[in-house]
Design a protein around this motif. Structure first.
Motif, PDB file in Angstrom:
ATOM      1  N   LYS A 198       3.019  38.646   6.473  1.00 59.39           N
ATOM      2  CA  LYS A 198       4.283  39.063   5.860  1.00 59.39           C
ATOM      3  C   LYS A 198       4.960  40.192   6.625  1.00 59.39           C
ATOM      4  O   LYS A 198       6.165  40.135   6.895  1.00 59.39           O
ATOM      5  CB  LYS A 198       4.053  39.470   4.404  1.00 59.39           C
ATOM      6  N   LEU A 252      -0.858  32.733   1.747  1.00 59.49           N
ATOM      7  CA  LEU A 252      -0.273  34.068   1.707  1.00 59.49           C
ATOM      8  C   LEU A 252      -0.137  34.561   0.272  1.00 59.49           C
ATOM      9  O   LEU A 252      -0.446  35.731  -0.039  1.00 59.49           O
ATOM     10  CB  LEU A 252       1.095  34.055   2.394  1.00 59.49           C
ATOM     11  N   THR A 292       7.937  32.138   9.961  1.00 61.60           N
ATOM     12  CA  THR A 292       8.964  33.101   9.558  1.00 61.60           C
ATOM     13  C   THR A 292      10.104  32.347   8.882  1.00 61.60           C
ATOM     14  O   THR A 292      10.540  31.307   9.369  1.00 61.60           O
ATOM     15  CB  THR A 292       9.513  33.888  10.763  1.00 61.60           C
ATOM     16  N   ASP A 333      -1.663  37.835  -1.569  1.00 62.44           N
ATOM     17  CA  ASP A 333      -0.860  38.832  -2.278  1.00 62.44           C
ATOM     18  C   ASP A 333      -1.391  39.056  -3.692  1.00 62.44           C
ATOM     19  O   ASP A 333      -1.503  40.203  -4.155  1.00 62.44           O
ATOM     20  CB  ASP A 333       0.610  38.385  -2.338  1.00 62.44           C
ATOM     21  N   ALA A 341       4.343  34.460   7.376  1.00 58.94           N
ATOM     22  CA  ALA A 341       2.972  34.933   7.516  1.00 58.94           C
ATOM     23  C   ALA A 341       2.682  35.313   8.977  1.00 58.94           C
ATOM     24  O   ALA A 341       3.074  34.577   9.885  1.00 58.94           O
ATOM     25  CB  ALA A 341       2.003  33.842   7.053  1.00 58.94           C
ATOM     26  N   GLY A 349       6.506  35.638  -0.480  1.00 59.40           N
ATOM     27  CA  GLY A 349       5.969  35.055   0.746  1.00 59.40           C
ATOM     28  C   GLY A 349       6.726  33.837   1.228  1.00 59.40           C
ATOM     29  O   GLY A 349       6.843  33.604   2.442  1.00 59.40           O
ATOM     30  N   THR A 352       9.608  35.035   3.363  1.00 59.19           N
ATOM     31  CA  THR A 352       9.320  35.965   4.458  1.00 59.19           C
ATOM     32  C   THR A 352       8.553  35.231   5.544  1.00 59.19           C
ATOM     33  O   THR A 352       9.102  34.899   6.582  1.00 59.19           O
ATOM     34  CB  THR A 352       8.542  37.193   3.953  1.00 59.19           C
TER      35      THR A 352
END
Length: 397
Positions: free
Chosen positions: A317, A254, A163, A258, A315, A310, A313
């Motif tokens: 997400k 990630l 995070t 996306d 994983a 990503g 943010t």
């Protein structure tokens, strides 16, 4: 939601367009012709609103797999696009987090520009009366460290793998903030250096990070994760760090996921992994991930897939966004969003890290870093301070 049309544009002063990603040859011969402001309280889907507003003003990006063409003699050139991190979370159906400390700044801004035969004068220089007061942080170093420990506990429970935590600081000012914010573009490594402004607000960006661009027919994102001082020893340490490499690869995966949501099947690839590049007095690790856009991919679907980025943010997400909303004491405002240019032939959006914003009373700045199980709270606090330091120094000068 507010819209402004050509009936008020000709009264605006002519200034050089300083938006990241704008065509360099056009920047002094553009005039604003339409503007859209949207905030989360207005309702609706910001990504869809942006695509429809652009199409209504001659910039149709409903199929990014088709090559476009920039005509310097045509009326329309392109548009500035800004989308906040909160708007990206909102479009995903996830909590946008705490309220922004700069509420006059919209969550979506689209500014359309046409070519003009009246070249604008250069950007005005900073004025001598500029004065910036002391910075006040939204959380103490102890509170920041406690949030790092809370993320580590969430990782231990299996709620998240990583995070990103972001802190905020604000300082009162006197004078015109725009010339000072424009100076951020001169910081070394500011690939997305530039400004955007509106009634009662302005933002300046010195970001090195590509959120998404279309280059030679491919979607490209360049996540940055991993930081060390820009010394020979710092570079060696970054390259040797198992913790930084694991954190970085997690975000690359990630971003691959996306992009896969909006890419032609089997076309996602990692073009470059863990390249070390410099921003101001820091080394940072960057990778390049690209994919061929799926047939019929429009701008709105692309924004929903990639925003918020990503690297800011975590994983998974959605789970990381829930941690962010629970732990960060104030909203991310202008930080960690998207800023750049959309034209008939051009899409180039930077991630608004290393970004400051002004409302009518205060300057605001955001900085943070990715938290993994191996994160040391004191080191994470120090890393966020190191990222903010060059910007704080320049804004106070």
């Amino acid at each position: 939601m507010t819209r402004k049309g050509p009936d008020v544009v000709e009264a605006l002063p002519q200034v050089e367009v300083d938006v990241p990603g704008a065509p360099p040859g056009c920047r002094r011969r553009l005039i604003e012709t339409a503007r859209l402001h949207w905030s989360i309280g207005d309702g609706g889907d910001p990504a869809d609103l942006a695509q429809r507003f652009l199409a209504a003003h001659g910039i149709t990006r409903d199929d990014l797999s088709r090559p476009g063409r920039h005509d310097p003699d045509a009326a329309v050139c392109g548009a500035a696009l800004y989308l906040s991190a909160a708007a990206g979370a909102y479009a995903l159906g996830v909590s946008p987090g705490a309220p922004s400390p700069a509420p006059t700044l919209p969550d979506l801004v689209v500014v359309v520009y046409h070519h003009t035969d009246r070249p604008a004068p250069p950007l005005r220089p900073a004025l001598a009366r500029w004065r910036l007061g002391p910075w006040r942080d939204s959380w103490t170093p102890a509170a920041h460290a406690a949030a790092v420990d809370a993320v580590r506990a969430a990782i231990a429970r299996g709620d998240v793998y990583q995070t990103n935590l972001v802190g905020h600081a604000a300082a009162a000012y006197t004078g015109d903030p725009l010339p000072t914010l424009a100076r951020l573009a001169a910081l070394p490594g500011a690939r997305y250096g530039g400004t955007l402004h509106g009634p009662g607000w302005a933002l300046g960006c010195a970001s090195p990070e590509t959120l998404v661009a279309v280059e030679r027919g491919r979607l490209v994102t360049r996540p940055i994760k991993g930081t060390r001082p820009a010394t020979p020893a710092g570079r060696r340490d970054l390259l040797a760090s198992a913790k930084e490499r694991a954190e970085h690869v997690m975000i690359v995966d990630l971003e691959r996921n996306d992009l896969a949501q909006v890419a032609r099947t089997g076309s996602v690839r990692v073009d470059e992994l863990f390249a070390v590049r410099r921003w101001c007095d820091l080394w940072q690790a960057e990778s390049t991930v690209s994919a061929a856009p799926a047939d019929g991919l429009g701008l709105a679907d692309l924004l929903r897939a990639l925003c918020p980025g990503g690297s800011v943010t975590g994983a998974p997400k959605r789970a990381a966004l829930a941690r962010i909303a629970a732990l960060e004491p104030v909203g991310r405002g202008a930080g960690m969003g998207a800023l750049g240019w959309v034209g008939p032939d051009r899409l180039d959006l930077g991630l608004t890290i290393r970004t400051a914003a002004a409302d009518g009373r205060r300057l605001h700045l955001w900085a943070g870093g990715g938290i993994t199980w191996d994160s040391d709270p004191a080191a994470e606090v120090a890393e966020a301070a190191a990222k903010a330091a060059p910007i704080r120094a320049l804004l106070a000068a």
